[in-house]
Design a protein around this motif. Structure first.
Motif, short mmCIF file in Angstrom:
data_model
loop_
_atom_site.label_atom_id
_atom_site.label_comp_id
_atom_site.label_asym_id
_atom_site.label_seq_id
_atom_site.Cartn_x
_atom_site.Cartn_y
_atom_site.Cartn_z
N VAL A 1 1.38 -9.71 1.77
CA VAL A 1 1.97 -8.94 0.66
C VAL A 1 1.10 -7.73 0.35
O VAL A 1 1.61 -6.62 0.12
N ILE A 2 -0.23 -7.91 0.35
CA ILE A 2 -1.13 -6.77 0.11
C ILE A 2 -0.93 -5.70 1.19
O ILE A 2 -0.87 -4.50 0.91
N ASP A 3 -0.82 -6.13 2.45
CA ASP A 3 -0.59 -5.18 3.54
C ASP A 3 0.70 -4.41 3.34
O ASP A 3 0.77 -3.19 3.59
N ILE A 4 1.75 -5.10 2.87
CA ILE A 4 3.04 -4.45 2.62
C ILE A 4 2.90 -3.40 1.52
O ILE A 4 3.40 -2.28 1.65
N LEU A 5 2.21 -3.75 0.43
CA LEU A 5 2.04 -2.81 -0.67
C LEU A 5 1.23 -1.59 -0.23
O LEU A 5 1.58 -0.44 -0.53
N PHE A 6 0.14 -1.85 0.50
CA PHE A 6 -0.70 -0.75 0.97
C PHE A 6 0.09 0.19 1.89
O PHE A 6 0.07 1.41 1.72
N ALA A 7 0.80 -0.40 2.85
CA ALA A 7 1.58 0.42 3.79
C ALA A 7 2.68 1.17 3.06
O ALA A 7 2.99 2.32 3.40
N GLY A 8 3.29 0.53 2.06
CA GLY A 8 4.35 1.19 1.29
C GLY A 8 3.84 2.42 0.56
O GLY A 8 4.48 3.48 0.56
N VAL A 9 2.68 2.29 -0.07
CA VAL A 9 2.08 3.42 -0.79
C VAL A 9 1.61 4.49 0.18
O VAL A 9 1.89 5.68 0.01
N GLU B 1 6.78 -15.90 7.65
CA GLU B 1 8.24 -15.92 7.74
C GLU B 1 8.87 -16.45 6.44
O GLU B 1 9.84 -15.88 5.92
N ASP B 2 8.31 -17.53 5.93
CA ASP B 2 8.85 -18.12 4.71
C ASP B 2 8.65 -17.21 3.51
O ASP B 2 9.49 -17.13 2.62
N THR B 3 7.53 -16.51 3.48
CA THR B 3 7.29 -15.56 2.39
C THR B 3 8.31 -14.43 2.43
O THR B 3 8.82 -14.00 1.38
N LEU B 4 8.66 -13.97 3.62
CA LEU B 4 9.68 -12.93 3.74
C LEU B 4 11.03 -13.42 3.21
O LEU B 4 11.85 -12.61 2.76
N SER B 5 11.25 -14.72 3.23
CA SER B 5 12.51 -15.27 2.76
C SER B 5 12.61 -15.32 1.24
O SER B 5 13.70 -15.38 0.69
N VAL B 6 11.47 -15.32 0.56
CA VAL B 6 11.49 -15.39 -0.91
C VAL B 6 11.00 -14.11 -1.57
O VAL B 6 11.06 -13.98 -2.80
N LEU B 7 10.53 -13.16 -0.78
CA LEU B 7 9.99 -11.91 -1.33
C LEU B 7 11.14 -10.97 -1.69
O LEU B 7 11.93 -10.59 -0.83
N ASP B 8 11.24 -10.61 -2.96
CA ASP B 8 12.31 -9.76 -3.47
C ASP B 8 12.01 -8.29 -3.12
O ASP B 8 11.02 -7.73 -3.58
#
Length: 287
Positions: free
Chosen positions: A254-262, A114-121
């Protein structure tokens, strides 16, 4: 799960890297969060024993265009601040009952995400996904616990037939960085952003013309300053589960987000690879 910027998290993560004057503003804001939306810049400067210019500089350091946008963020975050105080990070104490450990670890891991989502641009995430889509080759660099995240990333991106490799020790990282070229993407994973081996590798990679992406703590660091794209994480400041535990969960997310995005953007092209790798791993090839 809140997805807006959480100013308390931003200030907490960046506080140690602020100038002494900026830190005075930060300390006053954190101690008087409820009243901040009602203060003019001049009044906040007076109360924090700084100046208008110092308050404005603090706002810009925290990533805001001006005082007004900072105030809007504080107002938006006040609701989640209540939740933050009700359900803070909880360290594991020697002798804790197993049921307490299960509850605290689970809650802390959820909070890390949750906190990472708050600072992830989000714009930086989009730039990273685009760079990965355009890449000829992807290399992941990380030491220790961050190296384990690199291995996870390598496994994921291999499934969609991306040429990629994880390098998790200093010597192999230097060799791999030397062989990078334009069109390659180098992802550096380091919680502190100050790991010596990572920074040595970064210097070599920077000369190669490769795109440099950092996954690191939301803070000022040499890694963040010298990378093309910075994906920030937030981790708890508790003892037993300090660096490795908190950062690993955030980095894997973050890795999961990048993978899913690609994979999502290229789904018509990568669907066949996902199907093949799923089938081989599930044993369907044995029929």
């Amino acid at each position: 799960m809140a997805i807006h910027d959480n100013i308390l998290i931003k200030i907490r993560e960046r506080k140690e890297s602020l100038t002494p004057v900026e830190r005075r503003v930060a300390d006053y804001v954190l101690a008087n969060l409820e009243e901040i939306p009602h203060l003019s810049i001049k009044r906040l400067a007076q109360l924090s024993k700084t100046s208008d210019a110092s308050v404005l500089r603090f706002c810009k350091t925290m990533g805001y265009g001006g005082y007004r946008s900072f105030i809007v963020s504080v107002s938006a975050s006040l609701g989640s601040m209540d939740e933050e105080h009700r359900d803070p990070y909880t360290d594991i104490q020697p002798g804790d009952d197993l049921s307490v450990i299960i509850a605290n670890i689970s809650r802390n891991n959820c909070r890390s995400i949750e906190d990472t989502l708050s600072v992830l641009d989000r714009n930086e995430v989009a730039r990273a996904v685009q760079a990965l889509r355009e890449s000829g080759r992807i290399v992941f660099f990380g030491i220790g616990a961050s190296g384990l995240v690199c291995r996870d990333a390598e496994q994921k991106f291999s499934r969609i037939n991306k040429m990629c490799h994880a390098y998790t020790d200093g010597h192999s990282q230097l060799t791999a960085a030397t062989l990078l070229g334009k069109g390659d993407v180098a992802i550096f994973i380091s919680n502190s952003g100050d790991t010596a081996e990572i920074l040595d590798t970064l210097e070599i990679a920077k000369k190669s013309g490769a795109r440099l992406i950092a996954i690191t703590k939301y803070n000022r660091s040499e890694l963040a300053d010298k990378s093309d794209v910075v994906l920030s994480i937030s981790t708890p400041e508790v003892t037993i589960r300090s660096g490795a535990m908190g950062s690993r969960i955030a980095m894997l997310t973050v890795i999961d987000i990048l993978f899913a995005g690609v994979a999502s953007a290229e789904y018509p092209h990568v669907k066949k690879y996902l199907t093949k790798t799923h089938d081989i791993l599930s044993g369907k090839h044995r029929r």
